[in-house]
Design a protein around this motif. Structure first.
Motif, PDB file in Angstrom:
ATOM      1  N   UNK A   1       8.588   7.394  -6.468  1.00 62.21           N
ATOM      2  CA  UNK A   1       9.698   6.484  -7.495  1.00 62.21           C
ATOM      3  C   UNK A   1       9.033   6.238  -8.532  1.00 62.21           C
ATOM      4  N   UNK A   2       7.347   5.455  -8.462  1.00 62.82           N
ATOM      5  CA  UNK A   2       6.587   5.158  -9.130  1.00 62.82           C
ATOM      6  C   UNK A   2       6.716   3.476  -9.468  1.00 62.82           C
ATOM      7  N   UNK A   3       6.748   2.830  -7.896  1.00 65.40           N
ATOM      8  CA  UNK A   3       7.159   1.678  -7.609  1.00 65.40           C
ATOM      9  C   UNK A   3       5.954   1.006  -7.973  1.00 65.40           C
ATOM     10  N   UNK A   4       4.777   0.876  -8.309  1.00 63.13           N
ATOM     11  CA  UNK A   4       4.009   0.183  -8.883  1.00 63.13           C
ATOM     12  C   UNK A   4       4.108  -0.725 -10.294  1.00 63.13           C
ATOM     13  N   UNK A   5       5.278   0.534 -11.014  1.00 65.71           N
ATOM     14  CA  UNK A   5       5.226  -0.052 -12.440  1.00 65.71           C
ATOM     15  C   UNK A   5       6.968  -0.759 -12.338  1.00 65.71           C
TER      16      UNK A   5
ATOM     17  N   UNK B   1       0.769  -0.541   0.219  1.00 66.62           N
ATOM     18  CA  UNK B   1       0.097  -0.273  -0.019  1.00 66.62           C
ATOM     19  C   UNK B   1       1.056   1.322   0.104  1.00 66.62           C
ATOM     20  N   UNK B   2      -0.240   2.368   0.338  1.00 66.18           N
ATOM     21  CA  UNK B   2       0.634   3.646   0.119  1.00 66.18           C
ATOM     22  C   UNK B   2       0.248   4.244   1.205  1.00 66.18           C
ATOM     23  N   UNK B   3       0.707   4.868   1.557  1.00 68.90           N
ATOM     24  CA  UNK B   3       0.159   5.527   3.345  1.00 68.90           C
ATOM     25  C   UNK B   3      -0.596   6.685   2.626  1.00 68.90           C
ATOM     26  N   UNK B   4      -0.788   7.525   1.836  1.00 70.66           N
ATOM     27  CA  UNK B   4      -2.466   8.689   1.160  1.00 70.66           C
ATOM     28  C   UNK B   4      -3.007   8.574   0.681  1.00 70.66           C
TER      29      UNK B   4
ATOM     30  N   UNK C   1       6.811  10.396 -17.344  1.00 72.92           N
ATOM     31  CA  UNK C   1       6.966   9.460 -16.909  1.00 72.92           C
ATOM     32  C   UNK C   1       7.005   8.247 -17.672  1.00 72.92           C
ATOM     33  N   UNK C   2       5.506   8.067 -18.183  1.00 78.28           N
ATOM     34  CA  UNK C   2       4.942   7.055 -18.810  1.00 78.28           C
ATOM     35  C   UNK C   2       5.242   7.098 -20.190  1.00 78.28           C
TER      36      UNK C   2
ATOM     37  N   UNK D   1      -2.645  -4.187 -12.885  1.00 75.08           N
ATOM     38  CA  UNK D   1      -2.641  -2.624 -13.103  1.00 75.08           C
ATOM     39  C   UNK D   1      -1.835  -2.148 -12.352  1.00 75.08           C
ATOM     40  N   UNK D   2      -0.861  -2.123 -11.976  1.00 77.46           N
ATOM     41  CA  UNK D   2      -0.091  -1.611 -11.182  1.00 77.46           C
ATOM     42  C   UNK D   2      -0.477  -0.468 -10.486  1.00 77.46           C
ATOM     43  N   UNK D   3      -1.731  -0.639  -9.537  1.00 74.78           N
ATOM     44  CA  UNK D   3      -2.209  -0.038  -8.568  1.00 74.78           C
ATOM     45  C   UNK D   3      -2.550  -0.271  -6.935  1.00 74.78           C
ATOM     46  N   UNK D   4      -2.188   0.276  -6.216  1.00 77.34           N
ATOM     47  CA  UNK D   4      -2.389  -0.151  -5.192  1.00 77.34           C
ATOM     48  C   UNK D   4      -3.660   0.143  -4.196  1.00 77.34           C
ATOM     49  N   UNK D   5      -4.905  -1.049  -3.956  1.00 78.90           N
ATOM     50  CA  UNK D   5      -3.415  -2.113  -2.726  1.00 78.90           C
ATOM     51  C   UNK D   5      -3.578  -2.763  -3.461  1.00 78.90           C
ATOM     52  N   UNK D   6      -2.909  -4.311  -2.695  1.00 79.69           N
ATOM     53  CA  UNK D   6      -2.666  -5.848  -3.046  1.00 79.69           C
ATOM     54  C   UNK D   6      -2.612  -5.876  -1.601  1.00 79.69           C
ATOM     55  N   UNK D   7      -3.446  -7.035  -1.793  1.00 84.73           N
ATOM     56  CA  UNK D   7      -3.557  -7.807  -0.482  1.00 84.73           C
ATOM     57  C   UNK D   7      -2.910  -9.848  -0.792  1.00 84.73           C
ATOM     58  N   UNK D   8      -1.907  -9.945  -0.249  1.00 84.41           N
ATOM     59  CA  UNK D   8      -1.183 -11.684   0.041  1.00 84.41           C
ATOM     60  C   UNK D   8      -1.737 -12.020   0.628  1.00 84.41           C
ATOM     61  N   UNK D   9      -2.309 -12.876   0.611  1.00 80.50           N
ATOM     62  CA  UNK D   9      -2.668 -13.942   1.605  1.00 80.50           C
ATOM     63  C   UNK D   9      -1.941 -14.981   1.355  1.00 80.50           C
TER      64      UNK D   9
END
Ligand SMILES: N[C@@H](CCC(=O)N[C@@H](CS)C(=O)NCC(=O)O)C(=O)O
Length: 246
Positions: A40-44, A9-12, A127-128, A54-62
């Motif tokens: 830094x666009x770490x989602x990419x 995730x990303x805090x904000x 950036x894109x 889709x390179x977005x947050x959030x992602x949940x790994x279970x």
């Protein structure tokens, strides 16, 4: 067995705040892996796209299971141990209605140059373009994102379009006030996932100066109750500070 829960995730980010609230209210223990979606666009990064195409947050790994999309994440949590946060038969409508607002417009409308250009959106476009050249394997994603970025910049140059989205936000505030005039929480008499989403949305509206819209309505007391829950702080929901902090 679902194994260790890890939230990328990303805090904000408002979607991340919603997912964190749901996890905390569900009393689940989870680790967080911060993804810098702004600088830094770490989602990419390839490893992240492998998790979330889709390179977005959030992602949940279970454990080995990867869940993307905030509403899907929240609904997946429902079958986990912990309090029942399913609410009544309006819950899913609330999740969709609250998620459907264009929060980016609320944020960037106050960050425009005099000609209506949003510097952050322009920088994202550059950036894109670079990403398109260096990562031909991501062509579909970068093309879709570039098109979305252009649509967003065009929208921000049009005061009528901005007003349309502002009025959608005010409409949602009215809908929330109407529901709370009849019951203590959005989807019934007890706290549910709908209230997790409303918490993050009302916090964002507060930062954007929309809180005056609900003065004197049942939202005053409701939002005070949401803020006094330990989850508000634990999930790092922000409703103070300037828009520059987001
Ligand atoms: N429908 C998606 C939307 C996710 C989304 O747009 N996340 C934003 C943050 S709230 C994001 O990752 N933005 C980064 C970017 O657009 O590159 C969901 O609910 O997960």
């Amino acid at each position: 067995m679902t194994g260790i829960l890890v939230l990328y995730d990303h805090s904000a980010s408002i979607c991340s705040q919603m997912a964190r609230l749901a996890l905390v209210e569900k009393e689940l223990s989870f680790q967080r892996h911060a993804i810098d979606i702004m600088e830094t666009n770490e989602q990419f990064e390839p490893w992240y796209i492998a998790l979330n195409p889709l390179a977005v947050v959030p992602t949940l790994k279970m454990g080995d299971e990867v869940v993307t999309d905030t509403i899907t994440i929240v609904n997946r949590l429902q079958s986990m141990p912990g309090p029942d946060l399913s609410g009544d038969d309006t819950t899913q409508d609330w999740l969709r209605a609250i998620m459907a607002l264009h929060y980016g417009v609320l944020l960037y409308r106050n960050r425009l140059d005099p000609d209506g250009t949003a510097p952050q959106i322009m920088a994202r476009g550059k950036f894109l373009q670079r990403l398109k050249k260096t990562r031909p394997d991501l062509e579909q994603l970068t093309n879709a994102r570039l098109a979305g970025n252009q649509r967003f910049q065009k929208l921000l140059k049009d005061p009528v379009e901005i007003e349309k989205h502002m009025s959608a936000a005010r409409g949602l505030i009215q809908q929330i006030a109407d529901a709370l005039a009849k019951q203590a929480y959005l989807a019934g008499s007890s706290y549910s996932f709908a209230d997790c989403f409303a918490t993050a949305a009302l916090a964002r509206f507060t930062i954007h100066g929309l809180a005056d819209d609900w003065r004197g309505t049942a939202i005053d007391d409701y939002y005070a109750r949401l803020k006094s829950r330990p989850s508000f702080t634990a999930a790092e929901v922000i409703d103070t500070g300037t828009e520059r902090d987001l």
